[in-house]
Design a protein around this motif. Structure first.
Motif, mmCIF file in Angstrom:
data_model
loop_
_atom_site.group_PDB
_atom_site.id
_atom_site.type_symbol
_atom_site.label_atom_id
_atom_site.label_comp_id
_atom_site.label_asym_id
_atom_site.label_seq_id
_atom_site.Cartn_x
_atom_site.Cartn_y
_atom_site.Cartn_z
ATOM 1 N N LEU A 39 -6.809 0.335 2.246
ATOM 2 C CA LEU A 39 -6.769 -1.089 2.532
ATOM 3 C C LEU A 39 -7.995 -1.796 1.947
ATOM 4 O O LEU A 39 -7.901 -2.932 1.466
ATOM 5 C CB LEU A 39 -6.709 -1.305 4.048
ATOM 6 C CG LEU A 39 -6.673 -2.762 4.519
ATOM 7 C CD1 LEU A 39 -5.403 -3.442 4.038
ATOM 8 C CD2 LEU A 39 -6.786 -2.830 6.046
ATOM 9 N N GLU A 42 1.276 4.148 -3.148
ATOM 10 C CA GLU A 42 1.004 5.568 -2.933
ATOM 11 C C GLU A 42 2.255 6.407 -3.172
ATOM 12 O O GLU A 42 2.173 7.545 -3.648
ATOM 13 C CB GLU A 42 0.469 5.787 -1.517
ATOM 14 C CG GLU A 42 -0.918 5.187 -1.291
ATOM 15 C CD GLU A 42 -1.410 5.368 0.133
ATOM 16 O OE1 GLU A 42 -2.619 5.280 0.356
ATOM 17 O OE2 GLU A 42 -0.559 5.605 1.033
ATOM 18 N N LEU A 65 -7.414 -2.734 -1.665
ATOM 19 C CA LEU A 65 -6.540 -3.897 -1.813
ATOM 20 C C LEU A 65 -7.281 -5.195 -1.501
ATOM 21 O O LEU A 65 -7.127 -6.200 -2.206
ATOM 22 C CB LEU A 65 -5.322 -3.749 -0.897
ATOM 23 C CG LEU A 65 -4.366 -2.586 -1.230
ATOM 24 C CD1 LEU A 65 -3.295 -2.463 -0.170
ATOM 25 C CD2 LEU A 65 -3.754 -2.785 -2.607
ATOM 26 N N LYS A 113 0.836 -1.206 0.000
ATOM 27 C CA LYS A 113 0.000 0.000 0.000
ATOM 28 C C LYS A 113 0.870 1.256 0.000
ATOM 29 O O LYS A 113 0.638 2.202 -0.779
ATOM 30 C CB LYS A 113 -0.923 -0.017 1.216
ATOM 31 C CG LYS A 113 -1.777 1.235 1.405
ATOM 32 C CD LYS A 113 -2.617 1.110 2.657
ATOM 33 C CE LYS A 113 -3.436 2.361 2.906
ATOM 34 N NZ LYS A 113 -2.642 3.563 3.124
#
Length: 506
Positions: free
Chosen positions: A333, A323, A336, A319
């Protein structure tokens, strides 16, 4: 006594008892223009528990029916409007006893009829009309409502001998002598509930009495607008509004006179808020829709739940890397996990399905319409991402953000709240570790994700502190067995722990 003609009266859906907050109109027994009498059955309604015949408490001509058959009404909503009949007669209060001019019922007759219904049971199941429930009736009859004549208040002898005849009236119903004046209390009465006001209020509905008690309204101070001088619900509601708009006044002096004694109970009730049990909140809007769907899910779906703890350290690292690759881009989250679920449903399509109970078939979908739980001020809603299998992780993140904002602003289109095939619920945002989520009917499965916390974890034979979360899967046991559900959950857990596994399905 002066005749009071009723020009127009609005009758609202009354309290049907047993905590029922609404009813559905089944069939009207009257039409606009028909003439009705007091206590005539005008409509059949159906509650969550039974069908009920509703009588109207007014006599006259039907002016309006406020709802059509099939309409659901909440308690207190307008039901029927009755006006004066063609001869000018309506519910009036005149004459010593029996039927008043115009076909209405006199004050004493109304009290007598109410007393008879309390004893024998009128068959009407509406609150305030009498139902013949034994214990409740006897309890009412033990409590007396009467009025002390001015002469008795000062210790003088009574000038009327009819007081004892009126001492049997139900509580809350004002007592009048046949000449229309207040009847005296029977000698020797020690009931502390006996009021000292010159005119006791005439209240038939227990709901009205409870509203007045809850808001500290003195019923004796109200001007009744109902037939035969009955205090109606709207009279109390208007008094509540007036009390709320009035500026605070100086504290009342201690009661030193009979007149002040009469108002003392009302003052005390305003000083000490009454507590009549738990608050009842009707299920409406989003809350009702959620309740209906979850109840149906529990009733129809034989669900089972399986769960696993996973090391989410690797997923959080991915993650951050995504970014960092493009400043300003946010990948949550949830996005994902959505990407992982879509890949898992490709391997285990049994969970991307529903059961057609009428045709006794399992309907398996090729498209993934991914629903996700979103908490809003209006309650829990489940927006749906259409064709999630066609989106990249970044596209999923953008769509999840967009739908969440629309849901919280109340601008989510209706078609985005239906048609889901699988749901994802991130209850970890509430700070909980795990749950056994209820399947979003008519889907076949739901994945829940708990919060991520630091926990000791064994990595390559050594103890380390890792970011650990719990995943739980509720599934419809009709569409698959535990092997399929466990295989899907294990695949999701492996992707969380080793996100590189996803590359095999890209």
């Amino acid at each position: 006594m002066t005749t009071a003609t009723l020009e127009e009266q609005l009758f609202r859906l009354p309290d049907l008892g047993e905590g029922l907050a609404e009813a559905e109109i089944i069939e009207w027994k009257v039409a606009v223009g028909d003439t009705v009498t007091i206590d005539q059955i005008v409509v059949d309604v159906e509650t969550a528990k039974a069908a009920v015949e509703v009588p109207v408490p007014y006599a006259g001509t039907v002016l309006r029916l406020h709802a059509e058959a099939g309409t659901a009404l909440a308690v207190g909503e307008p039901l029927i409007t009755v006006g004066a009949d063609a001869s000018g007669g309506a519910a009036t209060a005149d004459g010593p006893c029996g039927t008043a001019p115009g076909g209405a019922v006199s004050a004493d007759a109304a009290v007598e009829r109410y007393r008879e219904e309390e004893q024998a049971g009128s068959g009407n199941v509406l609150i305030g009309y009498g139902t013949g429930h034994g214990p409740a009736t006897s309890r009412r009859r033990r409590r007396r409502a009467a009025v002390v004549a001015p002469s008795e208040a000062s210790g003088g002898a009574s000038t009327s001998g009819s007081g004892a005849a009126h001492a049997e009236a139900p509580i809350g119903v004002g007592i009048l002598a046949h000449d229309g004046n207040p009847a005296p209390v029977a000698a020797g009465s020690q009931d502390p509930a006996v009021g000292l006001a010159p005119h006791a209020p005439r209240v038939i509905s227990p709901l009205v009495r409870r509203m007045a008690r809850d808001h500290g309204i003195d019923l004796a101070a109200l001007v009744p607008s109902g037939p035969a001088g009955v205090v109606l619900r709207r009279d109390v509601e208007q008094a509540v509004v007036r009390a709320a708009t009035q500026a605070p006044t100086e504290p009342a002096p201690a009661p030193n006179t009979p007149a002040q004694w009469a108002s003392a109970p009302a003052l005390a009730s305003r000083e000490r808020p009454a507590s009549d049990g738990p608050e009842r909140i009707p299920l409406r809007g989003v809350r009702r829709a959620v309740a209906d769907k979850l109840s149906r899910s529990r009733t129809e779906i034989p669900d089972a739940t399986t769960w696993v703890d996973v090391d989410a350290t690797g997923l959080l690292e991915v993650k951050k890397a995504m970014e960092a690759a493009e400043p300003g881009r946010r990948v949550g989250l949830l996005a994902l996990l959505a990407r992982i679920c879509v890949a898992g449903l490709g391997r285990y399509p049994e969970l991307n399905s529903t059961v057609d109970t009428e045709r006794r078939e399992i309907v398996r979908y090729s498209e993934v319409h991914l629903g996700f739980a979103a908490q809003t001020e209006r309650g829990l809603v489940v927006p749906v991402v259409r064709d999630a299998q066609r989106m990249t992780t970044v596209q999923l993140a953008a769509e999840l953000t967009r739908l969440t904002e629309l849901a919280r602003d109340g601008h989510l289109p209706p078609d985005r709240l239906t048609g889901g095939t699988f749901t994802l619920n991130n209850y970890g945002v509430f700070g909980v570790d795990g749950s056994t989520p209820i399947i979003n009917h008519p889907e076949a499965a739901l994945l829940g994700a708990g919060r991520i916390v630091d926990k000791p974890w064994v990595v390559d034979g050594a103890l380390a502190v890792r970011k650990v979360m719990q995943l739980s899967l509720s599934f419809d046991h009709r569409v698959c067995d535990g092997g399929v559900a466990g295989g899907f959950l294990r695949y999701v857990a492996d992707c969380v722990e080793r996100p590189a596994i996803l590359l095999a399905d890209v």
